[in-house]
Design a protein around this motif. Structure first.
Motif, PDB file in Angstrom:
ATOM      1  N   ALA A   1       0.824  -1.214   0.000  1.00  0.00           N
ATOM      2  CA  ALA A   1       0.000   0.000   0.000  1.00  0.00           C
ATOM      3  C   ALA A   1       0.858   1.264   0.000  1.00  0.00           C
ATOM      4  O   ALA A   1       0.329   2.377  -0.024  1.00  0.00           O
ATOM      5  N   GLY A   2       2.185   1.100   0.043  1.00  0.00           N
ATOM      6  CA  GLY A   2       3.079   2.250   0.031  1.00  0.00           C
ATOM      7  C   GLY A   2       3.173   2.972   1.356  1.00  0.00           C
ATOM      8  O   GLY A   2       3.538   4.141   1.410  1.00  0.00           O
ATOM      9  N   LEU A   3       2.892   2.297   2.443  1.00  0.00           N
ATOM     10  CA  LEU A   3       2.900   2.933   3.761  1.00  0.00           C
ATOM     11  C   LEU A   3       4.220   2.760   4.504  1.00  0.00           C
ATOM     12  O   LEU A   3       4.384   3.294   5.593  1.00  0.00           O
ATOM     13  N   VAL A   4       5.155   2.003   3.940  1.00  0.00           N
ATOM     14  CA  VAL A   4       6.432   1.739   4.610  1.00  0.00           C
ATOM     15  C   VAL A   4       7.544   2.463   3.857  1.00  0.00           C
ATOM     16  O   VAL A   4       7.673   2.326   2.642  1.00  0.00           O
ATOM     17  N   ASP A   5       8.320   3.234   4.602  1.00  0.00           N
ATOM     18  CA  ASP A   5       9.479   3.904   4.032  1.00  0.00           C
ATOM     19  C   ASP A   5      10.707   3.099   4.439  1.00  0.00           C
ATOM     20  O   ASP A   5      11.043   3.003   5.620  1.00  0.00           O
ATOM     21  N   TRP A   6      11.373   2.488   3.466  1.00  0.00           N
ATOM     22  CA  TRP A   6      12.481   1.592   3.750  1.00  0.00           C
ATOM     23  C   TRP A   6      13.827   2.316   3.781  1.00  0.00           C
ATOM     24  O   TRP A   6      14.878   1.677   3.788  1.00  0.00           O
ATOM     25  N   ALA A   7      13.835   3.652   3.826  1.00  0.00           N
ATOM     26  CA  ALA A   7      15.089   4.401   3.913  1.00  0.00           C
ATOM     27  C   ALA A   7      15.746   4.115   5.256  1.00  0.00           C
ATOM     28  O   ALA A   7      15.093   4.071   6.291  1.00  0.00           O
TER      29      ALA A   7
END
Length: 150
Positions: free
Chosen positions: A90-96
């Motif tokens: 869903a694009g809710l996780v920022d893996w930076a």
């Protein structure tokens, strides 16, 4: 305090299919899943001891046993992986990732501290790490719903 303050109905609908069922297992069927899972969440959210969880969530022994069982059989790892996959899609996780290079020296006396002074590692760790702990796997007796000794 309301039981509904822990999980919303939408959150529970997403979580419930990820949890194991007691159908077909020998012994007594599981107590109300939602009440027990909310008790476990409440315990970790508030930082309370198992014995201090309100009776609204059921007996503390039931909460401890279920949490212990789910740590040992990898249920929590499965739940986390499924929820992370959904959030990522869903694009809710920022893996930076940010790496901090700060160095803090330990006191000279901390260098010789024995590492076997504590008890078993806290039980909210992953099942894989629990089986690889420096103390080895839990004894067979302790794996099956024995409350912690006091």
């Amino acid at each position: 305090m309301s039981r509904r303050a822990v999980l919303t109905d939408a959150q529970w609908d997403r979580l419930e299919p990820l949890l194991p069922s007691s159908d077909g297992m020998p012994g007594r069927p599981f107590a109300d899943h939602r009440r027990v899972i909310e008790g476990i969440i409440y315990r970790f959210r508030c930082g309370r001891a198992w014995r201090d969880v309100p009776v609204e969530f059921g007996p503390w022994q039931t909460l401890w046993k279920r949490h212990r069982r789910y740590c040992g059989d990898g249920t929590w790892d499965h739940v986390l992986a499924a929820l992370l996959a959904d959030a990522d899609s869903a694009g809710l996780v920022d893996w930076a990732v940010s790496v901090d290079s700060t160095i803090i020296r330990a006191h000279q006396h901390a260098a010789t501290l024995q590492r076997d002074t504590g008890g078993r590692i806290e039980l909210q760790e992953s099942a894989d790490r629990a089986t690889r702990s420096r103390l080895g796997p839990l004894p067979r007796r302790a794996r099956h719903e024995d409350p912690p000794a006091r």
